[in-house]
Every structure is written in structure tokens, then in C-alpha cells.
Design a protein around this motif. Structure first.
Motif, PDB file in Angstrom:
ATOM      1  N   PHE A   1     -14.346   9.186 -12.835  1.00  0.00           N
ATOM      2  CA  PHE A   1     -13.011   9.796 -12.826  1.00  0.00           C
ATOM      3  C   PHE A   1     -12.188   9.193 -11.686  1.00  0.00           C
ATOM      4  O   PHE A   1     -12.711   8.446 -10.853  1.00  0.00           O
ATOM      5  N   GLY A   2     -10.905   9.531 -11.661  1.00  0.00           N
ATOM      6  CA  GLY A   2     -10.105   8.995 -10.574  1.00  0.00           C
ATOM      7  C   GLY A   2      -8.680   9.474 -10.580  1.00  0.00           C
ATOM      8  O   GLY A   2      -8.232  10.186 -11.491  1.00  0.00           O
ATOM      9  N   ASN A   3      -7.968   9.054  -9.545  1.00  0.00           N
ATOM     10  CA  ASN A   3      -6.545   9.334  -9.374  1.00  0.00           C
ATOM     11  C   ASN A   3      -5.850   8.002  -9.110  1.00  0.00           C
ATOM     12  O   ASN A   3      -5.935   7.464  -8.007  1.00  0.00           O
TER      13      ASN A   3
ATOM     14  N   GLY B   1      -6.018   5.402  -5.915  1.00  0.00           N
ATOM     15  CA  GLY B   1      -6.823   4.194  -6.052  1.00  0.00           C
ATOM     16  C   GLY B   1      -6.027   2.904  -6.124  1.00  0.00           C
ATOM     17  O   GLY B   1      -6.468   1.864  -5.611  1.00  0.00           O
ATOM     18  N   THR B   2      -4.832   2.952  -6.726  1.00  0.00           N
ATOM     19  CA  THR B   2      -4.062   1.721  -6.927  1.00  0.00           C
ATOM     20  C   THR B   2      -3.690   1.016  -5.621  1.00  0.00           C
ATOM     21  O   THR B   2      -3.892  -0.208  -5.499  1.00  0.00           O
ATOM     22  N   PRO B   3      -3.157   1.707  -4.606  1.00  0.00           N
ATOM     23  CA  PRO B   3      -2.831   1.001  -3.353  1.00  0.00           C
ATOM     24  C   PRO B   3      -4.054   0.338  -2.718  1.00  0.00           C
ATOM     25  O   PRO B   3      -3.933  -0.723  -2.098  1.00  0.00           O
TER      26      PRO B   3
ATOM     27  N   PRO C   1     -16.252   6.493   0.564  1.00  0.00           N
ATOM     28  CA  PRO C   1     -15.149   5.515   0.600  1.00  0.00           C
ATOM     29  C   PRO C   1     -15.176   4.627   1.848  1.00  0.00           C
ATOM     30  O   PRO C   1     -14.749   3.471   1.790  1.00  0.00           O
ATOM     31  N   ALA C   2     -15.670   5.159   2.960  1.00  0.00           N
ATOM     32  CA  ALA C   2     -15.764   4.349   4.181  1.00  0.00           C
ATOM     33  C   ALA C   2     -16.742   3.193   3.991  1.00  0.00           C
ATOM     34  O   ALA C   2     -16.546   2.098   4.528  1.00  0.00           O
ATOM     35  N   PHE C   3     -17.800   3.425   3.223  1.00  0.00           N
ATOM     36  CA  PHE C   3     -18.762   2.370   2.917  1.00  0.00           C
ATOM     37  C   PHE C   3     -18.107   1.292   2.048  1.00  0.00           C
ATOM     38  O   PHE C   3     -18.285   0.095   2.281  1.00  0.00           O
TER      39      PHE C   3
ATOM     40  N   ILE D   1      -5.532   3.362   4.954  1.00  0.00           N
ATOM     41  CA  ILE D   1      -6.502   4.291   5.537  1.00  0.00           C
ATOM     42  C   ILE D   1      -6.241   5.713   5.050  1.00  0.00           C
ATOM     43  O   ILE D   1      -7.176   6.482   4.796  1.00  0.00           O
ATOM     44  N   SER D   2      -4.965   6.064   4.900  1.00  0.00           N
ATOM     45  CA  SER D   2      -4.629   7.418   4.452  1.00  0.00           C
ATOM     46  C   SER D   2      -5.132   7.676   3.033  1.00  0.00           C
ATOM     47  O   SER D   2      -5.624   8.770   2.732  1.00  0.00           O
ATOM     48  N   GLN D   3      -5.047   6.656   2.155  1.00  0.00           N
ATOM     49  CA  GLN D   3      -5.550   6.815   0.787  1.00  0.00           C
ATOM     50  C   GLN D   3      -7.075   6.971   0.778  1.00  0.00           C
ATOM     51  O   GLN D   3      -7.621   7.764   0.014  1.00  0.00           O
ATOM     52  N   LEU D   4      -7.749   6.206   1.635  1.00  0.00           N
ATOM     53  CA  LEU D   4      -9.203   6.301   1.728  1.00  0.00           C
ATOM     54  C   LEU D   4      -9.626   7.681   2.244  1.00  0.00           C
ATOM     55  O   LEU D   4     -10.603   8.268   1.779  1.00  0.00           O
ATOM     56  N   GLU D   5      -8.869   8.208   3.213  1.00  0.00           N
ATOM     57  CA  GLU D   5      -9.162   9.547   3.729  1.00  0.00           C
ATOM     58  C   GLU D   5      -8.917  10.605   2.657  1.00  0.00           C
ATOM     59  O   GLU D   5      -9.696  11.553   2.517  1.00  0.00           O
ATOM     60  N   THR D   6      -7.826  10.432   1.899  1.00  0.00           N
ATOM     61  CA  THR D   6      -7.533  11.360   0.806  1.00  0.00           C
ATOM     62  C   THR D   6      -8.652  11.347  -0.220  1.00  0.00           C
ATOM     63  O   THR D   6      -9.083  12.397  -0.710  1.00  0.00           O
ATOM     64  N   MET D   7      -9.120  10.155  -0.540  1.00  0.00           N
ATOM     65  CA  MET D   7     -10.208  10.016  -1.504  1.00  0.00           C
ATOM     66  C   MET D   7     -11.478  10.681  -0.990  1.00  0.00           C
ATOM     67  O   MET D   7     -12.152  11.420  -1.735  1.00  0.00           O
ATOM     68  N   LYS D   8     -11.805  10.440   0.271  1.00  0.00           N
ATOM     69  CA  LYS D   8     -13.019  11.022   0.844  1.00  0.00           C
ATOM     70  C   LYS D   8     -12.942  12.543   0.867  1.00  0.00           C
ATOM     71  O   LYS D   8     -13.912  13.239   0.523  1.00  0.00           O
ATOM     72  N   ASN D   9     -11.785  13.082   1.270  1.00  0.00           N
ATOM     73  CA  ASN D   9     -11.615  14.534   1.310  1.00  0.00           C
ATOM     74  C   ASN D   9     -11.724  15.150  -0.073  1.00  0.00           C
ATOM     75  O   ASN D   9     -12.313  16.228  -0.247  1.00  0.00           O
ATOM     76  N   ALA D  10     -11.149  14.469  -1.076  1.00  0.00           N
ATOM     77  CA  ALA D  10     -11.199  14.986  -2.449  1.00  0.00           C
ATOM     78  C   ALA D  10     -12.636  15.023  -2.961  1.00  0.00           C
ATOM     79  O   ALA D  10     -13.064  16.019  -3.561  1.00  0.00           O
ATOM     80  N   LEU D  11     -13.380  13.955  -2.719  1.00  0.00           N
ATOM     81  CA  LEU D  11     -14.778  13.904  -3.155  1.00  0.00           C
ATOM     82  C   LEU D  11     -15.607  14.980  -2.456  1.00  0.00           C
ATOM     83  O   LEU D  11     -16.432  15.662  -3.073  1.00  0.00           O
ATOM     84  N   GLU D  12     -15.367  15.139  -1.178  1.00  0.00           N
ATOM     85  CA  GLU D  12     -16.113  16.139  -0.407  1.00  0.00           C
ATOM     86  C   GLU D  12     -15.793  17.555  -0.880  1.00  0.00           C
ATOM     87  O   GLU D  12     -16.707  18.375  -1.074  1.00  0.00           O
ATOM     88  N   ASN D  13     -14.513  17.845  -1.078  1.00  0.00           N
ATOM     89  CA  ASN D  13     -14.113  19.187  -1.496  1.00  0.00           C
ATOM     90  C   ASN D  13     -14.604  19.516  -2.899  1.00  0.00           C
ATOM     91  O   ASN D  13     -15.089  20.622  -3.161  1.00  0.00           O
TER      92      ASN D  13
END
Length: 297
Positions: free
Chosen positions: A223-225, A229-231, A264-266, A277-289
Motif C-alpha cells: 500500500f502507499g500514499n 512517496g513521489t517526492p 524508511p531510515a534504512f 526528510i520530512s516525507q521520510l519522517e511522515t512515512m515512518k510515523n504512519a507505518l508506526e502508528n
């Protein structure tokens, strides 16, 4: 003097041999430049997959079309997810977490005016998962190389080195629910989020059962957003090989249900990302939540 020269030559040759072996072990991507345009290369790759009776095409994801739907621009990029159910099931049987990187994937993308095909090195997968003693991996390696060559009309080469340890970059959340409840809660959470889209669900357990391989409950959600992911893919097109993101829901040998995903950091480290970096953090937070909410009361 002659003996000394022979000894020096031996050390030099042996050093090269060891260096080459080490480089081979650390290769994480294989790549080939296509002699054809993007659409033709994608079509050729799809035909190669479908013509092989041992392979199943699980999904075809058009990253550039998804970006366009999100009102963003991305160079043409499509990823095909495919595999041999029996070979894949045996690998997951050996290391259940391998279900996160299986089935196999190939990415076709435009790099400037050149169309390229890339995929994960089998040596990378061997390093990341417990595949010691697994037979036929050399055949899988050759099969992937032949497929990429047929699709592109070019020669497959190694591209980039990245040392990875066993299970590196994988985050797992222990669930307080049984397997079905955990999976259903996760699917519901994704479906109820208007920003997320499920591209494919792959039931590794069912695929294994159909080919007579015993496997514990293991299912993959892709799945994805595209807005997030695009940027990231704009910075490095090759990371599109690992997008959309994935959740692996699985029950281990002790009966514990877990939700696992790639950090995502990996991925940023692997593909040398320094922007977004903000998109990667958003992705990590979404996966974690998502994983925590699905796994906890």
C-alpha cells in the motif's frame, strides 16, 4: 628470486579474488540499460513473466500514473511484482521475514533519456535473510538475469554496494490479537485512511499451500500514499523498486503474531537519500502508528 615473484603474484591474485568476492556479496542492485523505450520495455518484461509457466504476476504498479493522480510529476516508472510460488514458499519457510521482500520485483524506469531495468541482487537477499543452505538460489539469480536481459536487450551489470546484516532495517510490532484479527484491523485502518491505497494483498500461506509447502500464517499488504512517496522517488528513481511500502503480518514458531515493515531510515541509507526528510519522517510515523494501532488494544 623466482619463488619470491611467484609468491607476490599469488598474494596479488588472491587479494583481487577476495576483493571481488566481497564486492559481489555487497552488491545490492542489478541493472541493465534497455535498447527499447519505456512502454516497450515494460511490455517485454510483462511478456517474459507471463510466458514462464512457473511464474505468477502478482501486481503491476505504475508509479508515474499514481503520481499524476496525486497532481505530482514523476519520470516514468513501473514495478512488476512476480515470483515462483514454490521457490518463494521454500525461502519463506527458511526465514519467515523474507516474506517482506518476496515475491521478487523488477523496476522499469526512465533515467534522463535512458530506460533502465533494475532489481535486488540475490546476494543482497542472502545477506538480509537466513538463506544458508538454500538450494537453487543460483538458478534464481540466473533466471532474473535472463529475464532482465530479454526485457531490455542489454547486459545486466552490478550497480552500487551496500552491506546489510541479517534482518537489518526491519521493524516488528508484536500483536496482542490473533492473526486474523490483527490482519483485519490493519486492513481496516489502511482502507479508512483517504490518503492511502492498497495495491495488492499477497497470501504467502495460501500460495505455499497450493504448491504443497507447509508455512505458518503469513500475509503481505502492499500500500502507499503517492503524495508522500513521489517526492522521495523524484530524488532517486531506483527507490521506486521498494515502493509502495509493505506490511508483513505473520505468526512465528512460538505462535506470536507480528507486523513487520521496512524502516524508511534504512531505505534512505540504502539509496543514499539526503532530501525529503520530512516525507521520510511522515512515512515512518504512519507505518508506526498503523502497526501499533492494529496490534494493541
Amino acid at each position: 628470486m623466482t619463488s619470491m615473484l611467484k609468491f607476490i603474484f599469488f598474494l596479488f591474485f588472491f587479494g583481487i579474488f577476495i576483493g571481488s568476492a566481497q564486492e559481489k556479496q555487497n552488491d545490492h542492485l542489478m541493472i541493465t540499460e534497455s535498447k527499447y523505450g519505456f512502454e516497450s520495455t515494460v511490455s517485454r518484461l510483462e511478456s517474459v513473466v507471463k510466458q514462464n509457466e512457473a511464474l505468477s504476476l502478482f501486481a503491476k504498479i505504475d508509479h508515474s500514473a499514481n503520481a499524476e493522480n496525486a497532481n505530482l510529476e514523476l519520470n516514468k516508472a513501473s514495478v512488476l511484482i512476480f515470483g515462483n510460488p514454490k521457490q518463494g514458499s521454500l525461502l519463506i519457510q527458511k526465514d519467515q521475514l523474507a516474506g517482506l521482500d518476496l515475491p521478487l520485483k523488477m523496476l522499469v524506469y526512465n533515467n534522463a533519456d535512458i530506460t533502465e531495468v533494475t532489481y535486488c541482487s540475490i546476494n543482497y537477499l542472502k545477506s538480509r535473510f537466513e538463506f544458508k543452505g538454500v538450494r537453487n538460489l543460483s538458478k534464481v539469480k540466473k533466471g532474473l538475469k535472463d529475464m532482465a536481459s530479454k526485457a531490455s536487450g542489454g547486459k545486466v551489470k552490478k550497480s552500487g554496494k551496500f552491506k546489510v546484516d541479517t534482518h537489518e532495517g526491519i521493524i516488528s510490532e508484536i500483536s496482542e490479537f490473533d492473526f486474523k484479527t490483527t490482519y483485519d484491523r490493519l486492513i481496516t485502518a489502511i482502507e479508512e485512511n483517504p490518503n492511502l491505497k492498497i495495491f495488492s494483498e499477497i497470501d504467502h500461506f495460501k500460495n505455499a499451500e497450493q504448491v504443497g509447502v507447509g508455512l505458518r500464517s503469513t500475509r503481505l499488504i502492499i500500500f502507499g500514499n503517492p503524495k508522500v512517496g513521489t517526492p522521495i522517488m523524484q530524488e532517486n528513481s531506483r527507490i521506486a523498486l521498494e515502493f509502495p511500502v509493505k506490511f508483513l503480518v505473520w505468526r512465528d514458531e512460538a505462535g506470536i503474531v507480528k507486523i513487520s515493515y521496512n524502516d524508511p531510515a534504512f531505505l534512505a541509507k540504502r539509496f543514499k537519500l539526503t532530501q525529503n526528510i520530512s516525507q521520510l519522517e511522515t512515512m515512518k510515523n504512519a507505518l508506526e502508528n498503523l502497526s501499533k494501532n492494529a496490534a494493541k488494544y
